[in-house]
Design an enzyme around this catalytic site. Structure first.
Site, PDB file in Angstrom:
ATOM      1  N   CYS A 177       0.713  -1.203   0.041  1.00 16.21           N
ATOM      2  CA  CYS A 177       0.004   0.084   0.111  1.00 16.21           C
ATOM      3  C   CYS A 177       0.822   1.412   0.087  1.00 16.21           C
ATOM      4  O   CYS A 177       0.486   2.276  -0.730  1.00 16.21           O
ATOM      5  CB  CYS A 177      -0.925  -0.106   1.110  1.00 16.21           C
ATOM      6  SG  CYS A 177      -0.143  -0.491   2.603  1.00 16.21           S
ATOM      7  N   HIS A 605      -1.121   7.450   7.297  1.00 13.85           N
ATOM      8  CA  HIS A 605      -0.485   5.990   7.780  1.00 13.85           C
ATOM      9  C   HIS A 605      -1.511   5.782   9.058  1.00 13.85           C
ATOM     10  O   HIS A 605      -1.647   6.718   9.617  1.00 13.85           O
ATOM     11  CB  HIS A 605       0.886   6.108   8.184  1.00 13.85           C
ATOM     12  CG  HIS A 605       1.243   4.793   9.064  1.00 13.85           C
ATOM     13  ND1 HIS A 605       1.184   4.542  10.155  1.00 13.85           N
ATOM     14  CD2 HIS A 605       1.864   3.605   8.601  1.00 13.85           C
ATOM     15  CE1 HIS A 605       1.507   3.463  10.545  1.00 13.85           C
ATOM     16  NE2 HIS A 605       1.853   2.730   9.577  1.00 13.85           N
ATOM     17  N   HIS A 613      -1.383   0.480   7.712  1.00 15.89           N
ATOM     18  CA  HIS A 613      -1.777   0.646   6.214  1.00 15.89           C
ATOM     19  C   HIS A 613      -1.686   2.074   5.580  1.00 15.89           C
ATOM     20  O   HIS A 613      -1.818   3.025   6.493  1.00 15.89           O
ATOM     21  CB  HIS A 613      -3.499   0.321   6.079  1.00 15.89           C
ATOM     22  CG  HIS A 613      -3.740   0.135   4.826  1.00 15.89           C
ATOM     23  ND1 HIS A 613      -3.455  -0.458   3.820  1.00 15.89           N
ATOM     24  CD2 HIS A 613      -4.714   1.151   4.314  1.00 15.89           C
ATOM     25  CE1 HIS A 613      -4.108  -0.213   2.712  1.00 15.89           C
ATOM     26  NE2 HIS A 613      -4.881   0.775   3.148  1.00 15.89           N
TER      27      HIS A 613
END
Length: 1122
Positions: A177, A605, A613
């Site tokens: 990601c 974040h 993620h």
């Protein structure tokens, strides 16, 4: 020195300085020689340098706790001193002065409360968070994953098809990601996009030996980046796969596939490769002496370092790319920048004295078009030797004016900074004075002074009221009811209430001698009287002695003092607000608003220091809205959502990188125009020929996949048609066989295949053809239309309780098989018996259908509890509540009256034949059969959802949570789809949401208990429950962002994170470290999931009864859940 050598030397110095800054930031080490030694030992590898310094620090004798915190305080002084006034009140705790100790405790509590007010996080929570992050970091190094989680593509290509010109997402190919967030931010810089798409590798690279080509991995990466950008421009897919580019980067990082990369580390590597690739091309294509590197011109700027080192002034010009900013201790981006621009003690820079102090200021001489700030939300804990995340709130504007940091405004900014410093000093004094008014007192508990005076005034005005005598207190018991104890003689104040006590009993006349004898008696236990309050105690606090004159003087003083305090408080607050406004407007004049930078992208974040993620918010200037890029999902967003997720202090999510663009350089985000036609280039027209062919081939593959899917679905549909035709032929044969000996049939025995699109649903009978005489259809329509308006003399309950006329009533076993629909129709036919005898079957049919429709209409209008849901018993009730078209209602009701199972006697058979004749009169163009089938399919979906819900609740009530989960998950999802089309198409979403949430919490509790047992089999089973059942369901709770679901997710995560601070075996620690990143993954993307469980078929009567029993058992559910 040649130009090339000069450029290389500058680049080398810049790169080394960047590494030193990163190393200093990560480890907290300020010794430059030690940092340089670490870089030399590690050959420039940042990870090895951190390990070297960590091992070196571990060899140093451990500081005691006091020394450590003193060191930490000194190290962070320069950040604390900016924008805030240091506390100069030092309390000496070495002596015996208890007041100093009390003040220290009070100050500590005040500081803790202030931190909680500013961040919303208590010191205890921060300490727990640091321990959790530290334990994860300790075990991360030994982590070996058995597999990498990836999203599984939907087999249906239409689910993966791009909608119009919607932006293309990037597939997460295993903890990537971070790649998606950065690449999408750069891709949406159209100037950067053009540079990448039109890049061509230098010709000289093709002639290099193979071993040297390995050193130029940036060139293969550039080609893969071009391919990826071209697909993001012209692909027909909803999202594309970046695996090839990711693999090249991962090889460069020498990391395992499952490791999550830091955004700043990746961005540094990416920009270095891009700079090198374009530098090689620029040197090959240069015509003059100095080649221009577009990446340097786009992302790099320069600042002037002005300072004093050991009494000597210096000025150096340095280049910068991503500008690092500390977050801890600051409330907004400007405070971070102010602190970053000033290092050390800088008074000597502005004074004429030749001071030996050292310090420096940074002044930007040239800002890049794309200005990127790294927000350092991770700090290295020297005591624990591990990184931890900073969750503090940090605000940043959508438009940032950089004038105050420019070298050309140096003198003006210094004047304004000095003015702000003076204002802040004055502000601190005012706030201290105000604090004395708002927190008055000398003890640990303090109150506003105005309230204290008000309380004193209320106390003085209160009248002393004693309680009435207690008649049932024994005369032998001492006053107050505390028998068996000697009470001290009453005080003067207590004697004021003596008249009431003198009349309370015979004990008032006893002398002192007998009183002593009374005290020596054996106490009598009276539980109901001895626990009461003393009879002379006032009902509320009040002064015992106060004259009217004293009260008048005291009230006057207190009123005056309170007014004075309120006026002083108001004046102080007004002065503080004016100073705040002055500071806020200090740089608002036009001369300091000439360098505007607009926020382009925010990289977010969510998670902890080593697990979490990433996603990105990117502004779309054409649609004038924010877009959220979360891997394969690209959705419209808002500034409010960005603020919630990016500022910090909420759900562990915060901005990690900010990308601003120069608002006076529109070419950064402007579309390209065709030089000949002047039209905007879009889609495939943007691409050079080689990439256009690449995208065309990929689109052809995707179109072929769609064609293959369509062909597969066509074959399946054809097979279903053949199966239906076979079933219809079998049904016709059985019908002709049974016509010779007509017998009553149960509903279950005559149900058609529910997969047949042309047949009626399973809960009603397919009408048989008839040759009876046909009548006009308008009669039926008028009868049904009038039914809703006409009122019957008898209630629906009376109709239900009415009995059929005696002729040939059905047998008991047949009656037991009747559905609620058939029971209602038979009751209606029984009520129309007089009409049948008088006017024949046609009139009786109209009477019966009107009665039945009126009954169902009343059911639909009733407000019934969930256990009495008439929709499950009657499809007509479901249709009425959801406002189905009139024609659909007519045909459905006629079909029920045409049921073959109504042939109990001659009267029922005659009315059934009339209904069949009416059905035959309906022409194909009068009732849309597609719409008819759609409504009946919706009702089938409602019944299926009900079965899922009922099965899940039954399992839940039996504590079979593993079996219940999938039923509840799918019933919630199916029910949500139904409710999206109408309020009454599904069940109560709150009930399903409550039990879905509770089921997950119960499973989480079971799995945690198994893990705590420490037994290998139990631990494996518990982690299996979490990985297979709980973790895949967490995105379902996060995606709708409801408060209760979010709290449930936090509870589950906190339960597992609580194990990190506990002692456990190494194998359990490794399994826990392997599992936690999956649990803490905050992605809302739905990963591969279990197929829905198989559900049995239920008759209408059985389904209604079971559902009623299950819902009746929910009476113990909390009101909020129900």
């Amino acid at each position: 020195m040649t130009v090339e050598q000069n450029v290389l030397q500058q680049h080398s110095q810049k790169h080394q300085q960047t590494l030193l800054n990163q190393l200093r930031e990560v480890t907290g080490t300020t010794d430059v020689q030690l940092l340089q030694q670490a870089l030399q030992v590690s050959n420039g590898d940042l990870a090895e340098a951190v390990a070297f310094l960590t091992e070196k620090n571990a060899k140093v004798p451990q500081q005691d706790e006091t020394t450590y915190y003193q060191t930490s305080q000194v190290a962070s002084d320069r950040y604390i001193s900016v924008g805030s006034q240091a506390d100069t009140n030092v309390i000496d705790l070495t002596g015996d002065d208890k007041d100093d100790l009390q003040r220290a405790i009070a100050l500590s509590l005040e500081e803790s409360n202030r931190a909680f007010r500013e961040t919303g996080i208590t010191d205890e929570e921060q300490a727990i968070s640091r321990v959790l992050e530290a334990s994860i970091a300790e075990n991360k190094a030994s982590l070996k994953r058995t597999h990498t989680e990836v999203w599984s593509d939907s087999p249906n290509p239409y689910d993966r098809k791009r909608i119009d010109t919607c932006p293309v997402g990037l597939k997460n190919v295993g903890n990537t990601c971070w790649f998606s967030a950065v690449i999408q931010s750069l891709f949406n810089l159209l100037e950067f996009q053009r540079l990448v798409l039109n890049y061509s590798p230098p010709a000289q690279v093709h002639d290099l030996p193979r071993n040297q080509k390995q050193e130029h991995r940036n060139l293969p990466f550039m080609q893969e980046l071009r391919n990826l950008f071209s697909l993001m421009v012209g692909s027909k897919r909803k999202y594309v796969d970046p695996s090839r580019a990711v693999e090249i980067l991962k090889d460069a990082f020498k990391s395992s596939e499952s490791q999550q990369q830091d955004v700043s580390e990746f961005t540094h590597k990416l920009l270095d490769w891009l700079e090198d690739a374009f530098q090689m091309k620029a040197e090959e294509d240069r015509e003059g002496e100095k080649p221009k590197n577009p990446m340097v011109e786009l992302f790099y700027g320069r600042f002037l370092a002005v300072g004093v080192l050991e009494g000597k002034k210096f000025e150096n010009t340095e280049m910068f790319g991503q500008y690092p900013l500390q977050v801890n201790g600051f409330k907004d981006l400007h405070e971070c920048l102010e602190a970053a621009m000033i290092e050390g003690e800088i008074e000597s820079l502005h004074s004429a004295e030749n001071s030996a102090r050292s310090g420096q200021e940074h002044w930007f001489t040239e800002l890049p078009p794309v200005l990127t700030f790294e927000l350092s939300r991770f700090e290295f804990n020297q005591a624990l030797g591990r990184p931890e995340k900073i969750h503090n709130k940090l605000e940043f504007p959508s438009m940032l004016y950089m004038d105050r940091y420019m070298d050309r405004n140096r003198e003006i900014t210094r004047i304004k900074r000095e003015e702000i410093r003076r204002l802040k000093e004055h502000l601190t004094l005012l706030q201290q004075r105000l604090e004395r008014y708002l927190s008055y007192g000398s003890g640990p508990k303090r109150f506003p002074l105005a309230d204290v005076l008000q309380y004193a005034m209320e106390f003085a005005s209160s009248k002393p009221v004693c309680t009435s005598p207690v008649e049932d207190i024994d005369s032998s018991a001492p006053p107050g009811g505390t028998t068996g104890q000697l009470l001290p003689p009453p005080s003067t104040a207590e004697q004021d209430c003596s008249p009431a006590m003198e009349t309370s009993g015979p004990a008032s006349g006893l002398s002192a001698g007998p009183a002593v004898a009374q005290q020596q008696r054996v106490p009598i236990h009276k539980p109901f009287t001895q626990s009461r309050l003393p009879p002379d105690l006032p009902m509320h606090p009040a002064p015992r002695h106060i004259t009217e004159e004293e009260l008048r003087v005291l009230e006057g003083c207190l009123h005056r003092w309170r007014s004075e305090v309120e006026n002083d408080t108001r004046d102080l607050q007004g002065s503080i607000n004016r100073i705040h406004r002055t500071i806020d407007l200090m740089y608002s004049d036009k001369s300091m608003m000439q360098v505007p930078y607009r926020l382009h992208a925010v990289l977010v974040h969510e998670g902890q220091a080593n697990a979490g993620h990433y996603w990105a918010y990117i502004y779309d200037p054409h649609q004038r809205c924010w877009m959220k890029y979360n891997d394969i999902s690209v959705t419209k967003s808002s500034w409010e959502e960005l603020v919630r997720d990016s500022f910090g202090g909420y759900r562990n999510a915060s901005a990690y990188c900010l990308m601003y663009i120069n608002d006076k350089k529109p070419f950064l985000i402007e579309e390209e125009f065709d030089k000949e036609t002047g039209q905007i280039l879009s889609g495939m027209d943007k691409l050079p020929p080689d990439l256009k062919q690449y995208v065309k081939e990929d689109n052809e593959l995707f179109c072929k996949e769609i064609e293959e899917w369509d062909a597969l679905q066509a074959r399946k549909a054809q097979q279903e048609k053949l199966a239906l035709a076979t079933a219809a032929a079998s049904a016709a044969a059985s019908t002709s066989t049974s016509s010779s000996s007509p017998q009553p049939m149960s509903i279950e025995s005559s149900l058609p295949d529910n997969t047949a699109p042309q047949q009626d649903p399973e809960y009603m009978e397919q009408p048989s053809p008839t040759n009876d005489s046909k009548h006009l259809q308008e009669d039926t329509e008028r009868a049904i239309s009038r039914a809703a308006a006409e009122q019957e003399e008898r209630s629906p309950e009376a109709l239900l309780n009415a009995s059929l006329p005696p002729p040939s009533s059905p047998q008991p076993e047949v009656q037991a098989m009747m559905t609620p629909n058939m029971q209602g129709i038979i009751m209606a036919i029984g009520k129309s018996s007089s009409v049948y005898e008088t006017n024949g079957p046609e009139a009786a049919f109209f009477k019966a259908i009107k009665l039945e429709y009126a009954r169902l209409l009343r059911f639909a209008q009733e407000d019934t509890p969930p256990e009495n849901d008439y929709r499950l018993q009657h499809i007509i009730v479901y249709f009425i509540q959801n406002q189905a078209p009139k024609k659909i209602l007519e045909r459905t009701l006629l079909t029920q009256f045409a049921d073959r199972n109504l042939a109990f006697d001659e009267r029922c058979k005659s009315i059934m034949n009339v209904a069949r004749a009416k059905l035959d009169l309906i022409k194909p163009d009068e009732v849309n059969m597609d719409e008819y089938e759609m409504w009946h399919q919706t009702y089938r979906n409602f019944r299926e959802t009900t079965i899922f819900m009922m099965s899940g609740l039954e399992h839940f009530q039996k504590s079979n949570y593993m079996e219940a989960l999938m039923y509840l998950i799918y019933s919630y999802q199916y029910n949500k789809e139904l409710l999206s089309k109408g309020l009454y198409r599904g069940h109560d979403e709150e009930i399903l949401g409550y039990y879905r949430r509770e089921c997950l919490l119960k499973l989480n509790e079971q799995a945690a208990t198994m893990f705590e047992s420490g037994e290998e089999a139990e631990v494996s089973t518990g982690l299996g429950i979490m990985n297979e059942l709980v973790v895949p369901c967490i995105p379902l709770l996060l995606i709708h962002d409801t408060e209760r679901d979010l709290l449930a997710v936090e509870d589950m995560r906190n339960r597992w994170c609580s194990y990190l601070g506990q002692e456990m075996e190494s194998n359990l620690q490794e399994k826990l470290t392997d599992f936690l990143p999956k649990l803490l993954d905050c992605s809302t993307e739905i990963k591969s999931f279990h197929d829905p469980p198989k559900v049995p078929a239920y008759s209408t009567l059985e389904l209604s009864e079971r559902f009623s029993r299950v819902m009746a058992a929910l009476g113990r559910v909390p009101t909020k859940a129900r």
